[in-house]
Design a protein around this motif. Structure first.
Motif, short mmCIF file in Angstrom:
data_model
loop_
_atom_site.label_atom_id
_atom_site.label_comp_id
_atom_site.label_asym_id
_atom_site.label_seq_id
_atom_site.Cartn_x
_atom_site.Cartn_y
_atom_site.Cartn_z
N LEU A 271 12.06 6.08 18.83
CA LEU A 271 11.93 4.95 17.90
C LEU A 271 10.61 5.05 17.12
N GLU A 272 9.54 5.41 17.81
CA GLU A 272 8.25 5.57 17.14
C GLU A 272 8.31 6.66 16.08
N THR A 273 8.96 7.78 16.43
CA THR A 273 9.11 8.88 15.49
C THR A 273 9.92 8.45 14.26
N ILE A 274 10.99 7.69 14.51
CA ILE A 274 11.81 7.18 13.40
C ILE A 274 10.95 6.29 12.49
N LYS A 275 10.13 5.45 13.09
CA LYS A 275 9.28 4.55 12.30
C LYS A 275 8.26 5.33 11.45
N LYS A 276 7.66 6.37 12.06
CA LYS A 276 6.69 7.20 11.33
C LYS A 276 7.37 7.90 10.15
N SER A 277 8.55 8.46 10.45
CA SER A 277 9.30 9.17 9.41
C SER A 277 9.62 8.23 8.27
N LYS A 278 10.09 7.04 8.61
CA LYS A 278 10.44 6.05 7.59
C LYS A 278 9.21 5.74 6.73
N GLN A 279 8.05 5.59 7.36
CA GLN A 279 6.85 5.27 6.60
C GLN A 279 6.50 6.39 5.62
N ASN A 280 6.62 7.65 6.08
CA ASN A 280 6.33 8.78 5.19
C ASN A 280 7.31 8.85 4.02
N ILE A 281 8.59 8.60 4.30
CA ILE A 281 9.60 8.64 3.23
C ILE A 281 9.31 7.51 2.24
N TRP A 282 8.99 6.35 2.78
CA TRP A 282 8.69 5.20 1.91
C TRP A 282 7.51 5.50 0.98
N SER A 283 6.42 6.02 1.55
CA SER A 283 5.21 6.29 0.74
C SER A 283 5.49 7.29 -0.38
N PHE A 284 6.23 8.34 -0.04
CA PHE A 284 6.50 9.36 -1.06
C PHE A 284 7.34 8.78 -2.20
N HIS A 285 8.35 7.99 -1.84
CA HIS A 285 9.26 7.50 -2.88
C HIS A 285 8.66 6.37 -3.70
N GLU A 286 7.74 5.63 -3.09
CA GLU A 286 7.06 4.57 -3.84
C GLU A 286 6.34 5.12 -5.07
N LYS A 287 5.87 6.36 -4.95
CA LYS A 287 5.14 6.95 -6.08
C LYS A 287 6.06 7.26 -7.26
N GLN A 288 7.37 7.16 -7.04
CA GLN A 288 8.32 7.50 -8.11
C GLN A 288 8.78 6.30 -8.91
N LEU A 289 8.38 5.11 -8.48
CA LEU A 289 8.87 3.91 -9.18
C LEU A 289 8.45 3.94 -10.65
N GLN A 290 9.38 3.60 -11.51
CA GLN A 290 9.08 3.61 -12.95
C GLN A 290 9.01 2.18 -13.48
N ASN A 291 8.14 1.97 -14.45
CA ASN A 291 8.07 0.69 -15.12
C ASN A 291 9.02 0.62 -16.30
N SER A 292 9.53 -0.56 -16.59
CA SER A 292 10.12 -0.81 -17.90
C SER A 292 9.00 -0.63 -18.92
N TRP A 293 9.37 -0.19 -20.12
CA TRP A 293 8.30 0.02 -21.11
C TRP A 293 8.77 -0.39 -22.50
N ILE A 294 7.81 -0.74 -23.33
CA ILE A 294 8.12 -1.02 -24.74
C ILE A 294 7.16 -0.26 -25.62
N SER A 295 7.60 -0.03 -26.83
CA SER A 295 6.77 0.65 -27.81
C SER A 295 6.80 -0.18 -29.10
N PRO A 296 5.91 -1.16 -29.21
CA PRO A 296 5.88 -1.99 -30.42
C PRO A 296 5.14 -1.24 -31.53
N LYS A 297 5.69 -1.29 -32.74
CA LYS A 297 5.05 -0.56 -33.84
C LYS A 297 4.56 -1.49 -34.95
#
Lengths: 434, 434
Positions: free
Chosen positions: B88-114
């Protein structure tokens, strides 16, 4: 001419349910097994006999006896002479706008180096080869060529090819050829239908195999894409076009009517929906539709389309209008309301959102910049407009050093053993002499 | 035990060609028409009869007579008691590592006003509902649950459900249930095969319909995913696993051998390939494989796998090794060479890249963070590892004001007329009283 649906008295939600079903299932995406076996045979034939199979099908289905499959430089030069200079300028402007919008979507490869010596990341790279299918037919889909090819080229696709069925004399519409050249398409081939999809998926003597096939087509083209999917990538399945306009009392009936009509002219399966909380706006739009229809060339298609899939939906308030829109997940959503920006956060599913009275849908079809190739038939729930994302791929990057691997080596071994994979555990153990 | 291929004398490229074909076409992705019709019938039955069809198939295929399809809170609480605390501890650690890596991929909505008053952009939003399929079988795929569910939850998916076939007594492996709960799966259902895919695509009384179905499965599951694709989204088709190791004289034979063996134990169709310019390394790896194999439990599978799809490939230099790798587009690529970072830019196609001697493939399978669900069978040419991108969708945003629309109104009208769509032109004209 719009079918009026009053949701203000839909106490048990049954009217809504029927409406959503009718609008999102205008065409099934399931292909009959008969179509599947016809298409599977075409694919096999092209796989085995290449160019000669292609030519045979072009003769059979397009009634064209062609000698060369590839469109020559001379053909393209000749096409430029046949296109009006003003149209060429418009094509160039459109291309520039599409290019600018998509350039903003380019993603960098990234790494995340940490203090413990580990480094993770993603490499982002373009697909190498992409094939674009452009259907034949009376109305040349000039803009569709730009709206798919330009995002691919912005992404960095090295080789972008195009297949389109020839006319009976073997020719291809000059405006299509010019748009292809302006968009950066590298090679154009005379091939249509399921056979063109097969050629791009598996390659022939003339046509190279590609990593992804894009573009709309009839049921044979769609079935072929479904069958080759996995051997190469494909884009979405394009259904009939659709618009949903959310309007309040601030909307201009003349504009709303014109925008609904513009969608209805595409196809008798096209859908044009107005959702409003203002009964008098709905009345005025109905009147305007009757009036403007008289002056339009494709009025027969429009009448049929509106009769089947044109709806004027009355709701209690704006929140309900948004709920209806989110459930239909329209390809095009127009917000003709007082404060459109304030509801953006509530819109969950829509291909493209057109904001305010001066952002009519044809602006997006041709000039604004975002691709007009958008998810239809409710698929905006899970898919996106054509954009740079669809022409890139990513690779994960994993680097650990001896210390950081050692710090987690027990976890890996424990996990491997729980999954009964002891050679996985062994790959860790050999590194630490266990 | 490796099949030795010497590309140093492959003057006409024919050896390479055969090799690429053998390695990327280990399984066809085409499904026979017989399978298609069986699966189509199952889908129709589930569509029409919902839960009762599901229970009937569970009895027929899984030999389990189940009363409730949904796994209860009590089942999950009981599962936690059956899993070792260390795991269970190993599963929790793995989950935390997967979470951290994927969090860096989150994209923002964006606008380009001209400056001209126009505003374009993209709204980025999570898919609302996702279904995860987890196959049954002897080895519980605990890590696969984490590697798909966590990226979906990071993306912001509201409702994440899971279907997995029960054992004959109706139970589900406790470690799978615990991993699902830790990963954030909201609901788990006892359902397997094509019927589970149909249930998630179209919904039953118990199982909600989802926007996307993910996860590997047998040929019936894969065929069902292919058939429902379009009505909902699906992830990639998972083929048998594979590794390609590029190694030079700096590599450690013991490590390379262990990594090749770890891949081969998955499946007799799995592929383990070493590409090197060092004949003596190849010899040492071969010796190490024979030696380590003796101590491994799954040695029968490994022997069969290596005999069919284990290769030791000799090349002239590193550049040729990379070329071979790019053509095979391996799921896992290990770089066991002196300066691995210097060749990253040359690698075009690979699911995940493992850099250096202390980044063995099992590290990525369980703990590093990037999802281990990766493109196989050469599909890394056009597809990416499971990551946040697959659980989001985008909408284009278009805003023009009166002045900016007027500035381009002639272009839109010209384009519409060239495409013979005069109601499109009309939508512009009404706004400027033309």
């Amino acid at each position: 001419m719009l079918n009026i649906v009053d949701l203000r008295n839909d106490f048990d939600g049954s009217i809504k349910k029927d409406l959503y079903k009718k609008l999102t299932q205008r065409t099934g995406t399931q292909n009959g097994t008969n179509t599947i076996s016809i298409v599977a045979e075409i694919i096999d034939n092209v796989k085995q006999n290449g160019d000669s199979a292609l030519k045979e099908y072009t003769k059979k289905f397009d009634k064209a006896q062609i000698e060369t499959i590839k469109v020559s430089e001379e053909d393209i030069t000749a096409a430029y002479k046949e296109v009006a200079p003003e149209l060429l300028e418009t094509i160039k402007k459109s291309k520039q706008n599409i290019w600018s919008f998509h350039e903003k979507q380019l993603q960098n490869s990234w790494i995340s180096p940490k203090e413990d010596g580990t480094m993770l990341g993603q490499l982002v790279r373009p697909l190498e080869k992409v094939g674009l299918y452009v259907p034949g037919g009376t109305a040349p889909l000039i803009s569709s060529v730009l709206m798919t090819a330009v995002p691919a080229k912005v992404a960095g696709v090295e080789k972008l090819i195009m297949c389109t069925p020839p006319s009976q004399d073997g020719s291809i519409n000059p405006a299509i050829l010019v748009a292809a050249r302006e968009a950066g398409v590298d090679e154009v081939y005379r091939a249509g239908g399921a056979q063109a999809v097969a050629a791009m998926a598996y390659g022939t003597e003339t046509i190279p195999s590609v990593d992804k096939i894009c573009g709309p087509g009839n049921v044979y083209v769609a079935t072929a894409k479904r069958l080759v999917f996995g051997d190469c990538d494909i884009d979405m399945f394009a259904g009939p076009s659709e618009i949903l306009v959310i309007a309040d009392s601030s909307a201009v009936p003349e504009y709303v009517a014109a925008d609904l009509l513009s969608q209805a002219e595409h196809d008798i399966l096209a859908s044009s929906v107005l959702v409003t909380d203002d009964v008098s706006l709905l009345d005025s739009v109905k009147t305007e539709i009757e009036k403007q229809l008289l002056g339009l060339k494709r009025n027969e298609i429009i009448e049929k389309s509106l009769k089947s899939y044109g709806f004027g939906i009355l709701v209690d308030n704006l929140e309900e209008a948004i709920e209806v829109s989110n459930n239909i997940a329209p390809e095009h959503l127009e917000l003709c309301i007082k404060e459109p920006m304030s509801i953006l956060g509530m819109i969950k599913n829509a291909g493209a959102i057109f904001v305010g009275n001066y952002s009519p849908e044809p602006l997006g079809d041709y000039m604004a910049g975002p691709s007009h190739v958008l998810p239809t038939s409710g698929t905006a729930r899970f898919s996106s407009p054509v954009n740079v994302d669809q022409f890139i791929k990513k690779s994960s990057l994993i680097y650990y050093n001896k210390q950081s691997l050692e710090a987690t080596n027990n976890d890996i071994v424990r996990f491997a053993e729980a999954e009964l994979l002891d050679a996985h555990a062994n790959a860790i153990k050999v590194r630490f002499n266990k």
